[in-house]
Design a protein around this motif. Sequence first.
Motif, PDB file in Angstrom:
ATOM      1  N   PHE A 193       0.827  -1.211   0.000  1.00  0.00           N
ATOM      2  CA  PHE A 193       0.000   0.000   0.000  1.00  0.00           C
ATOM      3  C   PHE A 193       0.862   1.263   0.000  1.00  0.00           C
ATOM      4  O   PHE A 193       0.445   2.308   0.479  1.00  0.00           O
ATOM      5  CB  PHE A 193      -0.904  -0.001   1.240  1.00  0.00           C
ATOM      6  CG  PHE A 193      -2.134  -0.863   1.097  1.00  0.00           C
ATOM      7  CD1 PHE A 193      -2.234  -1.817   0.110  1.00  0.00           C
ATOM      8  CD2 PHE A 193      -3.190  -0.728   1.982  1.00  0.00           C
ATOM      9  CE1 PHE A 193      -3.357  -2.620  -0.007  1.00  0.00           C
ATOM     10  CE2 PHE A 193      -4.317  -1.508   1.865  1.00  0.00           C
ATOM     11  CZ  PHE A 193      -4.406  -2.466   0.869  1.00  0.00           C
ATOM     12  N   ARG A 194       2.057   1.179  -0.576  1.00  0.00           N
ATOM     13  CA  ARG A 194       2.961   2.323  -0.579  1.00  0.00           C
ATOM     14  C   ARG A 194       2.489   3.436  -1.513  1.00  0.00           C
ATOM     15  O   ARG A 194       2.794   4.611  -1.305  1.00  0.00           O
ATOM     16  CB  ARG A 194       4.369   1.874  -0.978  1.00  0.00           C
ATOM     17  CG  ARG A 194       4.488   1.478  -2.444  1.00  0.00           C
ATOM     18  CD  ARG A 194       5.772   0.725  -2.741  1.00  0.00           C
ATOM     19  NE  ARG A 194       5.886   0.421  -4.177  1.00  0.00           N
ATOM     20  CZ  ARG A 194       5.226  -0.553  -4.786  1.00  0.00           C
ATOM     21  NH1 ARG A 194       4.397  -1.317  -4.089  1.00  0.00           N
ATOM     22  NH2 ARG A 194       5.390  -0.764  -6.082  1.00  0.00           N
ATOM     23  N   ASP A 195       1.748   3.074  -2.563  1.00  0.00           N
ATOM     24  CA  ASP A 195       1.310   4.037  -3.577  1.00  0.00           C
ATOM     25  C   ASP A 195      -0.082   4.560  -3.230  1.00  0.00           C
ATOM     26  O   ASP A 195      -1.062   3.814  -3.291  1.00  0.00           O
ATOM     27  CB  ASP A 195       1.286   3.354  -4.948  1.00  0.00           C
ATOM     28  CG  ASP A 195       0.826   4.277  -6.062  1.00  0.00           C
ATOM     29  OD1 ASP A 195       0.630   5.489  -5.803  1.00  0.00           O
ATOM     30  OD2 ASP A 195       0.655   3.801  -7.197  1.00  0.00           O
ATOM     31  N   LEU A 200      -6.158   4.306  -2.939  1.00  0.00           N
ATOM     32  CA  LEU A 200      -7.456   4.949  -3.188  1.00  0.00           C
ATOM     33  C   LEU A 200      -8.286   4.122  -4.162  1.00  0.00           C
ATOM     34  O   LEU A 200      -9.510   3.990  -3.986  1.00  0.00           O
ATOM     35  CB  LEU A 200      -7.242   6.359  -3.736  1.00  0.00           C
ATOM     36  CG  LEU A 200      -6.627   7.369  -2.752  1.00  0.00           C
ATOM     37  CD1 LEU A 200      -6.361   8.700  -3.455  1.00  0.00           C
ATOM     38  CD2 LEU A 200      -7.542   7.576  -1.553  1.00  0.00           C
ATOM     39  N   GLY A 201      -7.645   3.543  -5.166  1.00  0.00           N
ATOM     40  CA  GLY A 201      -8.378   2.702  -6.105  1.00  0.00           C
ATOM     41  C   GLY A 201      -8.962   1.472  -5.435  1.00  0.00           C
ATOM     42  O   GLY A 201     -10.116   1.090  -5.706  1.00  0.00           O
ATOM     43  N   VAL A 213      -5.564   9.629   1.587  1.00  0.00           N
ATOM     44  CA  VAL A 213      -4.262   9.162   2.045  1.00  0.00           C
ATOM     45  C   VAL A 213      -3.436  10.374   2.451  1.00  0.00           C
ATOM     46  O   VAL A 213      -3.166  11.248   1.636  1.00  0.00           O
ATOM     47  CB  VAL A 213      -3.511   8.362   0.959  1.00  0.00           C
ATOM     48  CG1 VAL A 213      -2.143   7.910   1.483  1.00  0.00           C
ATOM     49  CG2 VAL A 213      -4.327   7.172   0.494  1.00  0.00           C
ATOM     50  N   ASP A 214      -3.060  10.416   3.717  1.00  0.00           N
ATOM     51  CA  ASP A 214      -2.239  11.488   4.257  1.00  0.00           C
ATOM     52  C   ASP A 214      -0.827  10.943   4.426  1.00  0.00           C
ATOM     53  O   ASP A 214      -0.571  10.116   5.305  1.00  0.00           O
ATOM     54  CB  ASP A 214      -2.812  11.945   5.604  1.00  0.00           C
ATOM     55  CG  ASP A 214      -2.041  13.101   6.220  1.00  0.00           C
ATOM     56  OD1 ASP A 214      -1.135  13.637   5.549  1.00  0.00           O
ATOM     57  OD2 ASP A 214      -2.333  13.458   7.371  1.00  0.00           O
ATOM     58  N   VAL A 282      -4.329   6.387   6.241  1.00  0.00           N
ATOM     59  CA  VAL A 282      -5.452   6.263   5.308  1.00  0.00           C
ATOM     60  C   VAL A 282      -6.769   6.292   6.062  1.00  0.00           C
ATOM     61  O   VAL A 282      -6.919   5.642   7.114  1.00  0.00           O
ATOM     62  CB  VAL A 282      -5.339   4.955   4.494  1.00  0.00           C
ATOM     63  CG1 VAL A 282      -6.421   4.892   3.422  1.00  0.00           C
ATOM     64  CG2 VAL A 282      -3.944   4.844   3.863  1.00  0.00           C
ATOM     65  N   THR A 283      -7.721   7.048   5.551  1.00  0.00           N
ATOM     66  CA  THR A 283      -9.059   7.096   6.123  1.00  0.00           C
ATOM     67  C   THR A 283     -10.109   6.898   5.032  1.00  0.00           C
ATOM     68  O   THR A 283      -9.881   7.210   3.871  1.00  0.00           O
ATOM     69  CB  THR A 283      -9.320   8.437   6.840  1.00  0.00           C
ATOM     70  OG1 THR A 283      -9.113   9.517   5.919  1.00  0.00           O
ATOM     71  CG2 THR A 283      -8.407   8.614   8.042  1.00  0.00           C
ATOM     72  N   ALA A 284     -11.240   6.381   5.429  1.00  0.00           N
ATOM     73  CA  ALA A 284     -12.389   6.222   4.538  1.00  0.00           C
ATOM     74  C   ALA A 284     -13.623   6.029   5.404  1.00  0.00           C
ATOM     75  O   ALA A 284     -13.520   5.797   6.614  1.00  0.00           O
ATOM     76  CB  ALA A 284     -12.194   5.024   3.601  1.00  0.00           C
ATOM     77  N   THR A 285     -14.782   6.133   4.815  1.00  0.00           N
ATOM     78  CA  THR A 285     -16.033   5.910   5.546  1.00  0.00           C
ATOM     79  C   THR A 285     -16.885   4.900   4.813  1.00  0.00           C
ATOM     80  O   THR A 285     -16.787   4.712   3.594  1.00  0.00           O
ATOM     81  CB  THR A 285     -16.828   7.209   5.723  1.00  0.00           C
ATOM     82  OG1 THR A 285     -17.045   7.819   4.448  1.00  0.00           O
ATOM     83  CG2 THR A 285     -16.086   8.190   6.613  1.00  0.00           C
TER      84      THR A 285
END
Length: 287
Positions: A193-195, A200-201, A213-214, A282-285
Amino acid sequence: MENDLQPNAEQRNFWDQLAGPKWVRLGDGMDRLLAPILETVLDVANLKQGDRVLDIGCGGGTSTLAAAHSVGPDGHAMGADISETLLRLARDRAQAADVSNAAFQLCDAETHEFETNSFDAMISRFGVMFFGDPAAAFANMATGLRPGARITFAAWGQIPNNPYFTLPAAVARKHFGAAPPKTDPDDPGPFAFRDPARVLGILNDAGLSNAQVDVREIALTPPDGVAGLGALCAEIGPVERAFQHFDASQADRKAVNAAVVEAFSVFEKDGVLQVPAEINIVTATVS
């Protein structure tokens, strides 16, 4: 349960039989090394009193117990991991600390049937980069989260910006004159998950919303200075792999260890060792 662990059986065997026993033995040192990462994940996750939290790839349970503390006695933290070896350590730690609002589940989170809408948040400290089908894994984990629940996890950033890996690898390569066979960093592993664009994809394909992604610079805090870090590198990471691949002698091990200690000493100042690292937060909902 056996079928539940099949899709990522290779990872299960690795973390149960090979890496697991080492992480049990070296767990306290690794936890201290990675403490700033967990602190950042919990700060960004902003867990609330009473929350029910799912901790993916919980390993020895340090992150789960920290989450349980954050949500208080009315909340609950569930640690999920594919390794029974590591979960035994997690359960022992919970018992020793008398933590009653944490539990642990042996499962492959890519396929496990989580109870629908049962968690308010999901966290992970370096526990989500090992799935064979990461989009399917996140989609499956989301079934256990309520709508609006927030996902927060840490993953290693770009390889050249993480000397914790690159310096020991360079030392070992120089000593042995070669390196173990390369693997595809996009395969399940620490740098999958480095990229940020790839991450995001994956999250978008999983049906998650507001994915971000921060990319942060966070200093690792190795225990016991450069000598302690050298000892950790000899047992976990690229140096350990080189020792195994080249059937290193005791003289080889001693020479490489000394060179690793010297390489990392550039990050020591006033007796304090801080190794720079690039970390994707990384964050998402859940929709």
